[in-house]
Each structure stands twice: as structure tokens, then as C-alpha cells.
Design an enzyme around this catalytic site. Structure first.
Site, short mmCIF file in Angstrom:
data_model
loop_
_atom_site.label_atom_id
_atom_site.label_comp_id
_atom_site.label_asym_id
_atom_site.label_seq_id
_atom_site.Cartn_x
_atom_site.Cartn_y
_atom_site.Cartn_z
N GLU A 90 84.63 19.21 -64.61
CA GLU A 90 83.97 18.49 -63.49
C GLU A 90 83.51 19.45 -62.41
O GLU A 90 83.49 19.09 -61.23
CB GLU A 90 84.90 17.44 -62.88
C1 LIG Z 1 89.36 20.68 -71.89
C2 LIG Z 1 87.96 20.52 -71.41
C3 LIG Z 1 87.40 19.26 -71.28
C4 LIG Z 1 86.07 19.11 -70.88
N1 LIG Z 1 85.52 17.86 -70.84
C5 LIG Z 1 84.17 17.75 -70.67
C6 LIG Z 1 83.52 16.50 -70.86
O1 LIG Z 1 84.15 15.48 -71.14
N2 LIG Z 1 82.16 16.47 -70.75
C7 LIG Z 1 81.42 17.57 -70.46
O2 LIG Z 1 80.20 17.48 -70.38
N3 LIG Z 1 82.02 18.77 -70.24
C8 LIG Z 1 83.37 18.88 -70.36
N4 LIG Z 1 83.98 20.10 -70.19
C9 LIG Z 1 83.18 21.24 -69.81
C10 LIG Z 1 83.44 21.69 -68.39
O3 LIG Z 1 82.92 20.76 -67.48
C11 LIG Z 1 82.85 23.12 -68.24
O4 LIG Z 1 83.71 23.98 -68.95
C12 LIG Z 1 82.72 23.53 -66.80
O5 LIG Z 1 81.72 22.80 -66.16
C13 LIG Z 1 82.41 25.02 -66.66
O6 LIG Z 1 81.34 25.40 -67.48
P1 LIG Z 1 81.51 26.65 -68.44
O7 LIG Z 1 82.76 26.48 -69.21
O8 LIG Z 1 80.27 26.85 -69.20
O9 LIG Z 1 81.75 27.89 -67.48
P2 LIG Z 1 80.58 28.74 -66.80
O10 LIG Z 1 79.59 27.85 -66.16
O11 LIG Z 1 80.11 29.76 -67.76
O12 LIG Z 1 81.41 29.45 -65.63
C14 LIG Z 1 82.18 30.65 -65.82
C15 LIG Z 1 82.60 31.16 -64.45
O13 LIG Z 1 81.43 31.49 -63.68
C16 LIG Z 1 81.41 30.77 -62.46
N5 LIG Z 1 80.02 30.39 -62.15
C17 LIG Z 1 79.12 29.85 -62.99
N6 LIG Z 1 77.96 29.64 -62.33
C18 LIG Z 1 78.13 30.05 -61.08
C19 LIG Z 1 77.30 30.11 -59.92
N7 LIG Z 1 76.05 29.66 -59.93
N8 LIG Z 1 77.84 30.60 -58.79
C20 LIG Z 1 79.12 31.01 -58.75
N9 LIG Z 1 79.94 31.00 -59.81
C21 LIG Z 1 79.46 30.52 -60.95
C22 LIG Z 1 82.32 29.57 -62.68
O14 LIG Z 1 82.86 29.11 -61.47
C23 LIG Z 1 83.37 30.14 -63.61
O15 LIG Z 1 84.35 30.80 -62.88
C24 LIG Z 1 85.31 20.25 -70.55
C25 LIG Z 1 85.88 21.53 -70.64
C26 LIG Z 1 87.18 21.68 -71.10
C27 LIG Z 1 87.73 23.07 -71.25
#
Ligand SMILES: Cc1cc2nc3c(=O)[nH]c(=O)nc-3n(C[C@H](O)[C@H](O)[C@H](O)COP(=O)(O)OP(=O)(O)OC[C@H]3O[C@@H](n4cnc5c(N)ncnc54)[C@H](O)[C@@H]3O)c2cc1C
Length: 588
Positions: A435
Site C-alpha cells: 500500500e
Molecule cells: C506480501 C505482499 C502483498 C502485496 N499485496 C499486493 C496486492 O494485493 N496488490 C498489489 O497491487 N500489490 C501488492 N503488493 C505490492 C506492493 O504494494 C509493492 O511491493 C509496493 O508498492 C512496493 O513496490 P515494489 O515492491 O516494486 O518496490 P519499489 O517500488 O521497487 O521500491 C523499492 C524501494 O525504492 C523506494 N522508492 C521507489 N520509488 C521511489 C521514489 N519515487 N522516491 C523515493 N523512493 C522510492 C521504495 O520506497 C522502496 O524502498 C504486495 C507486496 C507484498 C510483498
């Protein structure tokens, strides 16, 4: 292992004395929320959480959800628990009566949701996502979509999911690639979604996926994203389930925690989907859903902190080590040692502060929708918008801290799985990621909620905190009064800095420390209000209210005092964040 017992006294206190349940119950449509009804709901929910959900928490963690032949089996006992949950009407609690819901205020649903999560976070995610999906459909879905889907989802017969994430599109949803091609009255959806919570499971006969996708002619970026309903089974005109749609789960993630909650990789292969709202306005609708879900995830921080605290407390009364520092003599339970007390007080005081803030924001959500003055609705909505990233970011970060303290109180027994303390830390760890990560919440707070409006809502809030400071008159609360004043000044200095700062790199470098500062001060604001209410009520329950005052004072001395340091980090620390070149990070 100690069983979960809902902290009903503190919940009632936060509901009645801090969040203003009696005023919420006067809003049109919420007349049912009388003190007796709310009490009965809390008692029943507490029983269900303790008797049905809590016993499945550890076994669910050990067994996990499993995928075989395209079907996901949730751990033993989950199906039966879900059946009882839906039959008990729990799923329907926060929804409008026209859909078969009980039409209760968000404020009443909040402690109930807290209980589900404390007792079994993995289980609680299924109803949480269904709530978000119903919310989006009831606000933006066509009449036909609403008629087909909402009542069944409210009844708990069908579950909902939220499909945003793709391998290349996490925090940055502009990169979503899933395609939606119009075909008569519906669309054909194709693409891959990852990390989908309860994307496939055996708790309900039907799963209603809300999916972000792009039409072929859509503009690039977030302005070209649309939202679709993609059911697992197509629905026949009479409402019964028809053919299997082209939406399937191809694998489940192996993860650090919430093992019982299936996290699915979903493939949409020419699946039939129905547009929700207008083309290219999907993200806006998804934001409606995300705001509710962000609040819900913030509450997970409160809930897991409470559970970790209860377990640590029980252990600290049983574990015998060391002698009384003053009296000497026999070995004593570790709760007698000052450092263990400090840890327990940190756990208790922060949990209570977070709970109070979350309930106050829940009440503001109710007022933002139902207050009879449009002007006040707007004010409440601005407060909610300001505080949602704080509830999400601060409560989850603090939830992890509290769960980690829970492990520490257990010593080595916390690091092994037997006591269950480790599970809370593992489960809590996801809450600052999904989220929207804490970094993303903090940027929302600094950019959209403060800088964009020149800090107006934050300043209005600070003014009300300053008024409260003047009410802290008793000698016992002078320390807290000073600490709150310092905290308010620290937030105020940061708001001025953020509004004046022209370089976004510099403002965002301190965004997470600022979010923490906001959380700590908002928590202090609530603990100060709690202490005042406790002073007025001392004669009613001396033990509870004296503990509340002492807990508020502890919060001031140990938590709120961090505020000026955080201010310095926000205002002066930006340059240091960007000081190194990428090459300088590792000198080998
Ligand atoms: C157990 C689990 C359940 C989930 N459930 C759902 C679900 O039901 N539906 C769904 O759609 N998704 C779901 N997710 C996905 C989740 O919402 C994402 O993992 C989350 O939004 C982060 O995206 P990412 O993993 O690609 O990390 P990234 O976006 O790659 O982020 C990696 C790091 O970079 C930082 N970062 C990225 N962009 C920026 C920026 N512009 N400025 C500063 N910092 C930044 C982040 O804060 C983080 O520390 C789930 C994930 C997990 C692990």
C-alpha cells in the site's frame, strides 16, 4: 503461549473519550451506533477474535497457503473460520444497508478490524481487500456492476482483490503495461500482475479482481490507466456463476511473514473485464480504494503492536532471571527489572498513542462524509488527507519497532519460533512496504499534503494542538505540556521549511524523518488528551486512569522528546543525504 484478549477498556476509552463516538452516533444514518450496541459488537468481536481467529494464527503461519493444480488451499481451519465470519455478518459491518451491510460508522468498524488483525493478520487481509474493492465499486461502478457484485461481496460470499503491481511497476504505477482492448460492452484484459494478496484462494466461490490496465489509445503515464472488474468466473444474468474467466494464479510467493495469506502471481489472458468509472481515470478510483486500504494497513501496525505487547507482557511475568536490584533475595520475574519495564512501557505507550490517533482519524472520516455542514465536511476531509500517510507510515514503522521490542523482551526465546514473538515481527515487516512504502507515504505527506497547499491544514491542526497545551494545567502534566510544546514547534519549523524549500531533493531527503516527527507529535497530542480525560474520570476507575496518566507521561519523556532532534534532521540533514557520489558508497 498467551492467548489474545482484546484491550476492550482502552478501545472504549479511545472511542468515547478521544474519538467522540457519541457525536459520530448523531450523524445521519449512524443512529444505530448506540453505546449498548457498540459494546455488544465489541464484546462479540473480541470473543470471535480470541476463540476462532487467534488459535489459527500460529498453525496458519506454519502450514501456509499452498498452490496445486491452479488451486490455492488456505491452511487448515481457515475455510471454516471464514464461513463463520461471513455467517456472523462480520464482513458486512462497515457497508451501507442498501447492499445488505450494517451501516455502522468507520469508527465502530475500526476497533473490530483491529481485533481481526491482532488475532490473525493473514486472515484479516481477505476482508480488508474486499472492503477496498466494495468501496471503489460503490463510488465509481456502474449500476449494473454494483448490482451484480456488491451485495455478494458485502455478504462475504465473494471476495475482492486489488491488482496494481507488475514486475516493472511497483511504486511507479505509470509503468503499468497490462492491456485492455474494448470488445462490445466489455474489454479483454491481458497481462501479468504480481504480489496479489488473496489473488487465488478457497475461502469464497468467486473472486472479484479489480485490475489496473491500459487501453491501446491511452496516453502514457498515470493519465492512461483505467480500472476494470475481472471476475474469476463470469456471472450469468441471473447472478449465478458461469464459465471460468481468463484470470489465473500461476504461483505463490515464498515470503518472510503472513504465510497463511496467499500472495499470487496472476496471469490475465484475454480475460473479460468491465470498466469501472471512465477510461483513463482508473488511478483516481484506485486512490479511493488505496486511501481506505492505507488506513487499514496503518491499523495493522496498531494491531500487531498490541499483540506483540500482550505476548511480551505475559512472558515477562513468567520468566525468572536476576534479583531485585534493591531487595535482593530470590530470583524474580523479569518484569521487575527497570530495563524490561522500559521496553514494556515503550510498547504499551506507543500502541495506545497509535490506537488513539487511528480512531480519531476514523471519526474524522465519518464526519467528512456525514457532517451536516459542507464546510466542516471539507475540514474533516483535509485533516484525514493529512493524517492518512501518518497513520499508514508511522503506525506501521512503530508496529515493527514494537514487535522487535517484543522479541527483545523474550531474550533468546524471542528469536526462536516457539513463543510466537518472532511471527509478529515477521508479519509486521510487510506493513511498511505494501500500500505504498514509508518513503512513498512520506513524499505524499510532504509534497501533496503540505507543500501543495502551503501547509494550511497542518497549520490549522498545529493551532488546535497549541490550544490543548494550555489545558494541561495540573502539576503532574507539566513535563508533558513542555514536551508537547517543543514537539508542536518542531513540526511547525518543518512545515515552514517544507513550504519555503524550492529544491524538492532537499525537502524529500527529510520526508521520512518528518513523517516520524508528525506521528510522534500526533501521538503525543492524543496522549495529552488522554491524560486530561483520565484526570477528569479518576473517580470512575482509579487503576485504569492512573495508568493512563503515567503512560502519557512516559510517552512524553521517552518518545515525544525525540521531536526536536527529528526537526534538526529534516531542516539541516538534507545535504548529507545526497553528499556522496554513487561510487563513494562502497570503498573496496
Ligand atoms: C506480501 C505482499 C502483498 C502485496 N499485496 C499486493 C496486492 O494485493 N496488490 C498489489 O497491487 N500489490 C501488492 N503488493 C505490492 C506492493 O504494494 C509493492 O511491493 C509496493 O508498492 C512496493 O513496490 P515494489 O515492491 O516494486 O518496490 P519499489 O517500488 O521497487 O521500491 C523499492 C524501494 O525504492 C523506494 N522508492 C521507489 N520509488 C521511489 C521514489 N519515487 N522516491 C523515493 N523512493 C522510492 C521504495 O520506497 C522502496 O524502498 C504486495 C507486496 C507484498 C510483498
Amino acid at each position: 503461549m498467551s492467548a489474545y484478549a482484546a484491550p476492550l477498556k482502552d478501545m472504549r476509552f479511545a472511542l468515547n473519550e478521544l474519538a467522540g463516538l457519541s457525536q459520530v452516533a448523531q450523524l445521519p444514518g449512524y443512529e444505530e451506533a448506540t453505546p449498548d450496541t457498540v459494546d455488544a459488537i465489541l464484546e462479540e468481536a473480541a470473543r470471535f477474535a480470541a476463540e476462532v481467529l487467534d488459535p489459527l494464527n500460529r498453525t496458519g503461519d506454519q502450514e501456509g497457503s499452498k498452490l496445486a493444480d491452479g488451486k490455492v488451499r488456505t491452511p487448515q481451519g481457515f475455510r471454516e473460520a471464514y464461513r463463520k465470519f461471513a455467517e456472523g455478518g462480520w464482513n458486512a459491518l462497515p457497508f451501507e444497508p442498501r447492499w445488505g451491510g450494517q451501516g455502522l460508522p468507520k469508527l465502530v468498524a475500526t476497533p473490530v478490524d483491529e481485533m481481526w488483525t491482532s488475532a490473525n493478520m493473514s486472515f484479516s487481509l481477505c476482508p480488508l481487500l474486499t472492503q477496498g474493492a466494495v468501496h471503489a465499486l460503490s463510488l465509481r461502478g456502474s449500476e449494473a456492476l454494483q448490482k451484480t457484485y456488491i451485495a455478494k461481496m458485502v455478504a462475504g460470499e465473494w471476495a475482492g482483490t486489488m491488482n496494481l503491481t507488475e514486475p516493472q511497476a511497483g511504486s511507479d504505477l505509470a509503468l503499468v503495461k497490462t492491456r485492455a482492448v474494448r470488445e462490445k460492452a466489455h474489454y479483454r484484459i491481458s497481462g501479468q500482475k504480481i504480489f496479489i494478496t488473496y489473488g487465488e484462494h478457497d475461502l469464497t466461490e468467486q473472486i472479484v479482481h479489480l485490475v489496473l490496465a491500459r487501453t491501446p489509445e491511452a496516453p502514457e503515464g498515470v493519465k492512461g490507466i483505467s480500472l476494470f472488474v475481472v471476475p474469476k468466473y463470469l456471472v450469468k444474468p441471473d447472478g449465478s456463476l458461469g464459465e471460468r474467466n481468463g484470470a489465473r494464479c500461476v504461483s505463490l510467493e515464498h515470503k518472510l511473514g503472513i504465510h497463511a495469506s496467499p500472495t499470487a502471481v496472476m496471469i490475465y489472458d484475454n480475460a473479460v473485464g468491465y470498466l469501472v468509472g471512465q477510461e483513463n481515470q482508473g488511478l483516481e478510483t484506485m486512490f479511493i480504494m488505496m486511501n481506505a486500504a492505507r488506513f487499514g494497513v496503518g491499523l495493522e501496525g496498531v494491531a500487531i503492536a498490541e499483540r506483540a505487547f500482550q505476548r511480551a507482557l505475559a512472558f515477562s511475568k513468567e520468566r525468572l532471571q536476576g534479583r531485585d536490584l534493591v531487595a535482593g533475595g530470590k530470583t524474580v520475574p523479569i518484569i521487575r527489572h527497570p530495563d524490561v519495564r522500559r521496553m514494556l512501557m515503550l510498547m504499551k505507550s506507543q500502541t495506545e498513542a497509535m490506537r488513539a490517533l487511528a480512531y480519531v482519524v476514523a471519526a474524522a472520516l465519518d464526519f467528512s462524509q456525514k457532517d451536516d455542514s459542507k464546510e466542516r465536511q471539507k475540514q474533516h476531509q483535509s485533516f484525514v488527507d493529512l493524517m492518512i500517510p501518518v497513520v499508514k507510515g508511522w503506525c506501521t514503522e512503530t508496529g515493527i519497532e514494537v514487535a522487535s521490542l517484543g522479541v527483545q523482551v523474550h531474550g533468546g526465546m524471542g528469536f526462536v519460533e516457539e513463543t510466537g514473538a518472532a511471527q509478529y515481527l515477521r508479519d509486521a515487516r510487510i506493513t511498511t512496504i505494501y500500500e505504498g512504502t514509508t518513503g512513498i507515504q512520506a513524499m505524499d505527506l510532504v509534497g501533496r499534503k503540505i507543500a501543495r497547499e502551503g501547509g494550511a491544514t497542518a497549520k490549522a491542526w498545529l493551532a488546535s494542538v497549541r490550544q490543548l497545551e494550555a489545558e494541561l494545567q495540573s502539576p503532574a502534566l507539566q513535563g508533558l505540556r513542555r514536551q508537547l510544546a517543543n514537539g508542536t514547534q518542531a513540526v511547525s519549523d518543518c512545515v515552514d521549511f517544507i513550504v519555503a524549500e524550492k529544491n524538492p531533493m532537499s525537502a524529500f531527503a527529510g520526508a521520512v524523518p518528518f513523517l516520524k516527527l508528525m506521528g510522534i507529535v500526533a501521538g503525543g497530542w492524543q496522549m495529552a488528551r488522554a491524560a486530561l480525560a483520565a484526570e477528569k474520570n479518576l473517580s470512575k476507575d482509579d487503576s485504569f486512569y492512573r495508568a493512563k496518566i503515567a503512560t502519557a507521561r512516559f510517552y512524553g519523556d521517552h518518545v515525544l522528546v525525540q521531536a526536536p532532534g527529528l526537526r534538526d534532521t529534516v531542516v539541516q540533514g538534507g545535504a548529507g543525504v545526497m553528499a556522496l557520489t554513487e561510487e563513494q558508497f562502497l570503498a573496496t
